[in-house]
Design a protein around this motif. Structure first.
Motif, PDB file in Angstrom:
ATOM      1  N   LEU A 169       0.805  -1.314   0.066  1.00 43.70           N
ATOM      2  CA  LEU A 169      -0.069   0.119  -0.089  1.00 43.70           C
ATOM      3  C   LEU A 169       0.795   1.206   0.146  1.00 43.70           C
ATOM      4  CD1 LEU A 169      -2.891  -0.939   2.421  1.00 43.70           C
ATOM      5  CD2 LEU A 169      -2.759  -0.913  -0.056  1.00 43.70           C
ATOM      6  N   SER A 170       1.939   1.050   0.891  1.00 42.42           N
ATOM      7  CA  SER A 170       2.797   2.471   0.814  1.00 42.42           C
ATOM      8  C   SER A 170       3.619   2.732  -0.543  1.00 42.42           C
ATOM      9  CB  SER A 170       3.846   2.103   1.820  1.00 42.42           C
ATOM     10  OG  SER A 170       3.295   1.946   3.019  1.00 42.42           O
ATOM     11  N   PHE A 171       4.088   1.748  -1.181  1.00 39.33           N
ATOM     12  CA  PHE A 171       4.760   1.859  -2.288  1.00 39.33           C
ATOM     13  C   PHE A 171       3.671   2.255  -3.494  1.00 39.33           C
ATOM     14  CE2 PHE A 171       8.779   0.367  -0.743  1.00 39.33           C
ATOM     15  CZ  PHE A 171       9.543   0.976  -1.804  1.00 39.33           C
ATOM     16  N   GLY A 172       2.301   1.643  -3.344  1.00 36.14           N
ATOM     17  CA  GLY A 172       1.376   1.769  -4.435  1.00 36.14           C
ATOM     18  C   GLY A 172       1.250   3.392  -4.326  1.00 36.14           C
ATOM     19  N   ALA A 173       0.807   3.792  -3.095  1.00 35.87           N
ATOM     20  CA  ALA A 173       0.570   5.172  -3.096  1.00 35.87           C
ATOM     21  C   ALA A 173       1.573   6.177  -3.276  1.00 35.87           C
ATOM     22  CB  ALA A 173      -0.141   5.445  -1.386  1.00 35.87           C
ATOM     23  N   LEU A 174       2.745   5.947  -3.066  1.00 35.56           N
ATOM     24  CA  LEU A 174       3.882   6.708  -3.431  1.00 35.56           C
ATOM     25  C   LEU A 174       4.054   6.905  -4.837  1.00 35.56           C
ATOM     26  CD1 LEU A 174       6.559   5.906  -0.311  1.00 35.56           C
ATOM     27  CD2 LEU A 174       5.317   8.132  -0.978  1.00 35.56           C
ATOM     28  N   ILE A 175       4.119   5.727  -5.712  1.00 38.36           N
ATOM     29  CA  ILE A 175       4.186   5.648  -6.827  1.00 38.36           C
ATOM     30  C   ILE A 175       3.228   6.335  -7.460  1.00 38.36           C
ATOM     31  CG2 ILE A 175       4.362   4.096  -9.021  1.00 38.36           C
ATOM     32  CD1 ILE A 175       5.973   1.979  -7.204  1.00 38.36           C
ATOM     33  N   SER A 176       1.902   6.240  -7.316  1.00 36.89           N
ATOM     34  CA  SER A 176       0.825   6.873  -7.817  1.00 36.89           C
ATOM     35  C   SER A 176       1.080   8.348  -7.652  1.00 36.89           C
ATOM     36  CB  SER A 176      -0.558   6.561  -7.100  1.00 36.89           C
ATOM     37  OG  SER A 176      -1.408   7.167  -7.573  1.00 36.89           O
ATOM     38  N   LEU A 177       1.306   9.112  -6.703  1.00 38.70           N
ATOM     39  CA  LEU A 177       1.688  10.236  -6.211  1.00 38.70           C
ATOM     40  C   LEU A 177       2.813  10.899  -7.001  1.00 38.70           C
ATOM     41  CD1 LEU A 177       0.888  10.406  -2.467  1.00 38.70           C
ATOM     42  CD2 LEU A 177      -0.547  11.204  -4.203  1.00 38.70           C
ATOM     43  N   THR A 178       3.829  10.207  -6.788  1.00 39.73           N
ATOM     44  CA  THR A 178       4.958  10.936  -7.751  1.00 39.73           C
ATOM     45  C   THR A 178       4.633  10.647  -9.370  1.00 39.73           C
ATOM     46  OG1 THR A 178       6.117   8.620  -7.653  1.00 39.73           O
ATOM     47  CG2 THR A 178       6.625  10.277  -5.771  1.00 39.73           C
ATOM     48  N   ALA A 179       3.994   9.644  -9.863  1.00 33.84           N
ATOM     49  CA  ALA A 179       3.639   9.536 -11.190  1.00 33.84           C
ATOM     50  C   ALA A 179       3.101  10.848 -11.593  1.00 33.84           C
ATOM     51  CB  ALA A 179       3.382   8.230 -11.531  1.00 33.84           C
ATOM     52  N   GLN A 180       1.865  10.881 -10.762  1.00 32.65           N
ATOM     53  CA  GLN A 180       1.119  11.990 -11.172  1.00 32.65           C
ATOM     54  C   GLN A 180       1.467  13.613 -11.102  1.00 32.65           C
ATOM     55  OE1 GLN A 180      -1.794  11.494 -12.760  1.00 32.65           O
ATOM     56  NE2 GLN A 180      -0.899   9.478 -12.653  1.00 32.65           N
ATOM     57  N   PHE A 181       2.564  13.477 -10.044  1.00 33.87           N
ATOM     58  CA  PHE A 181       3.106  14.676  -9.925  1.00 33.87           C
ATOM     59  C   PHE A 181       4.103  14.964 -11.014  1.00 33.87           C
ATOM     60  CE2 PHE A 181       7.061  16.909  -8.375  1.00 33.87           C
ATOM     61  CZ  PHE A 181       6.337  18.136  -8.180  1.00 33.87           C
ATOM     62  N   ALA A 182       5.052  14.055 -11.404  1.00 36.24           N
ATOM     63  CA  ALA A 182       5.759  14.037 -12.558  1.00 36.24           C
ATOM     64  C   ALA A 182       5.137  14.319 -13.898  1.00 36.24           C
ATOM     65  CB  ALA A 182       6.686  12.957 -12.678  1.00 36.24           C
ATOM     66  N   SER A 183       3.907  13.940 -14.152  1.00 38.46           N
ATOM     67  CA  SER A 183       3.314  13.999 -15.313  1.00 38.46           C
ATOM     68  C   SER A 183       3.078  15.438 -15.692  1.00 38.46           C
ATOM     69  CB  SER A 183       2.183  12.944 -15.611  1.00 38.46           C
ATOM     70  OG  SER A 183       1.165  13.712 -14.716  1.00 38.46           O
ATOM     71  N   GLY A 184       2.809  16.302 -14.943  1.00 42.84           N
ATOM     72  CA  GLY A 184       2.782  17.773 -15.034  1.00 42.84           C
ATOM     73  C   GLY A 184       4.027  18.727 -15.112  1.00 42.84           C
ATOM     74  N   GLN A 185       4.953  17.819 -14.804  1.00 40.07           N
ATOM     75  CA  GLN A 185       6.244  18.658 -14.658  1.00 40.07           C
ATOM     76  C   GLN A 185       7.222  18.723 -15.692  1.00 40.07           C
ATOM     77  OE1 GLN A 185       6.280  20.961 -11.982  1.00 40.07           O
ATOM     78  NE2 GLN A 185       4.457  20.190 -11.279  1.00 40.07           N
ATOM     79  N   PRO A 186       8.166  19.501 -15.675  1.00 40.52           N
ATOM     80  CA  PRO A 186       9.334  19.158 -16.765  1.00 40.52           C
ATOM     81  C   PRO A 186       9.783  17.720 -16.466  1.00 40.52           C
ATOM     82  CG  PRO A 186       9.905  21.217 -15.451  1.00 40.52           C
ATOM     83  CD  PRO A 186       8.633  20.610 -14.882  1.00 40.52           C
ATOM     84  N   LYS A 187      10.733  17.348 -17.604  1.00 40.84           N
ATOM     85  CA  LYS A 187      11.057  15.914 -17.609  1.00 40.84           C
ATOM     86  C   LYS A 187      11.890  15.461 -16.542  1.00 40.84           C
ATOM     87  CE  LYS A 187      11.204  15.769 -22.739  1.00 40.84           C
ATOM     88  NZ  LYS A 187      10.548  14.443 -23.105  1.00 40.84           N
ATOM     89  N   GLY A 188      12.891  16.211 -16.000  1.00 39.51           N
ATOM     90  CA  GLY A 188      13.501  15.696 -14.752  1.00 39.51           C
ATOM     91  C   GLY A 188      12.951  15.203 -13.652  1.00 39.51           C
ATOM     92  N   TYR A 189      11.554  15.469 -13.505  1.00 38.75           N
ATOM     93  CA  TYR A 189      10.653  15.129 -12.248  1.00 38.75           C
ATOM     94  C   TYR A 189      10.416  13.483 -12.444  1.00 38.75           C
ATOM     95  CZ  TYR A 189      10.354  19.539 -10.313  1.00 38.75           C
ATOM     96  OH  TYR A 189      10.597  20.795  -9.657  1.00 38.75           O
ATOM     97  N   SER A 190      10.473  13.021 -13.624  1.00 40.00           N
ATOM     98  CA  SER A 190      10.097  11.542 -13.763  1.00 40.00           C
ATOM     99  C   SER A 190      11.206  10.620 -13.046  1.00 40.00           C
ATOM    100  CB  SER A 190      10.257  11.194 -15.207  1.00 40.00           C
ATOM    101  OG  SER A 190       9.073  11.618 -15.998  1.00 40.00           O
ATOM    102  N   LEU A 191      11.938  11.422 -12.460  1.00 38.13           N
ATOM    103  CA  LEU A 191      13.173  10.501 -11.747  1.00 38.13           C
ATOM    104  C   LEU A 191      12.705  10.251 -10.388  1.00 38.13           C
ATOM    105  CD1 LEU A 191      16.485  12.162 -12.696  1.00 38.13           C
ATOM    106  CD2 LEU A 191      15.712  10.006 -13.574  1.00 38.13           C
ATOM    107  N   LEU A 192      11.744  10.853  -9.825  1.00 38.05           N
ATOM    108  CA  LEU A 192      11.128  10.600  -8.485  1.00 38.05           C
ATOM    109  C   LEU A 192      10.505   8.943  -8.665  1.00 38.05           C
ATOM    110  CD1 LEU A 192       9.396  13.924  -7.636  1.00 38.05           C
ATOM    111  CD2 LEU A 192      11.581  12.900  -6.441  1.00 38.05           C
ATOM    112  N   PRO A 193       9.571   8.778  -9.541  1.00 33.41           N
ATOM    113  CA  PRO A 193       8.945   7.530  -9.740  1.00 33.41           C
ATOM    114  C   PRO A 193       9.886   6.507 -10.150  1.00 33.41           C
ATOM    115  CG  PRO A 193       7.933   8.844 -11.311  1.00 33.41           C
ATOM    116  CD  PRO A 193       8.908  10.025 -10.540  1.00 33.41           C
ATOM    117  N   ALA A 194      10.837   7.032 -10.791  1.00 36.53           N
ATOM    118  CA  ALA A 194      11.938   6.023 -11.430  1.00 36.53           C
ATOM    119  C   ALA A 194      12.617   5.426 -10.148  1.00 36.53           C
ATOM    120  CB  ALA A 194      12.785   6.537 -12.249  1.00 36.53           C
ATOM    121  N   ALA A 195      13.052   6.332  -9.110  1.00 35.34           N
ATOM    122  CA  ALA A 195      13.697   5.811  -7.872  1.00 35.34           C
ATOM    123  C   ALA A 195      13.078   4.765  -7.370  1.00 35.34           C
ATOM    124  CB  ALA A 195      14.227   7.236  -7.248  1.00 35.34           C
TER     125      ALA A 195
END
Length: 102
Positions: free
Chosen positions: A35-61
């Motif tokens: 549940l923790s990883f599912g929530a964190l990946i969901s949040l970071t993926a959605q955050f990264a989708s509206g940001q510049p390209k470098g923010y995709s490193l958050l869900p990648a990590a």
């Protein structure tokens, strides 16, 4: 703003995996981690989708950490389900997010 459908599907996959692990073996660690990883990946993926390209490193990590942990469990147990499958899909998602960051 675009929606990261793959990221959402992956986060649901991880959360459901944790829930199934809890239901099958009464593993609270599986439930909390899934549940923790599912929530964190969901949040970071959605955050990264509206940001510049470098923010995709958050869900990648997060996906990379999940890949390494589950990959080591797969190497210990030699069982593809669930550790091998989670490691493989996490690796694919890590690659996807890194390519999106470039």
């Amino acid at each position: 703003m675009t929606v990261d459908y793959f990221g959402l599907a992956f986060s649901v996959f991880i959360a459901l995996g944790g829930l199934i692990g809890y239901l099958k073996s009464n593993s609270i660690a599986s439930l909390v981690t899934g549940l923790s990883f599912g929530a964190l990946i969901s949040l970071t993926a959605q955050f990264a989708s509206g940001q510049p390209k470098g923010y995709s490193l958050l869900p990648a990590a997060l996906c990379l950490v999940l890949c390494l942990v589950m990959g080591s469990r797969f190497l210990e147990s030699k069982k593809f389900m669930p550790a091998g499958m989670v490691a493989a899909t996490s690796l694919l998602m890590t690659i996807r997010y890194i390519l999106n960051a470039c």
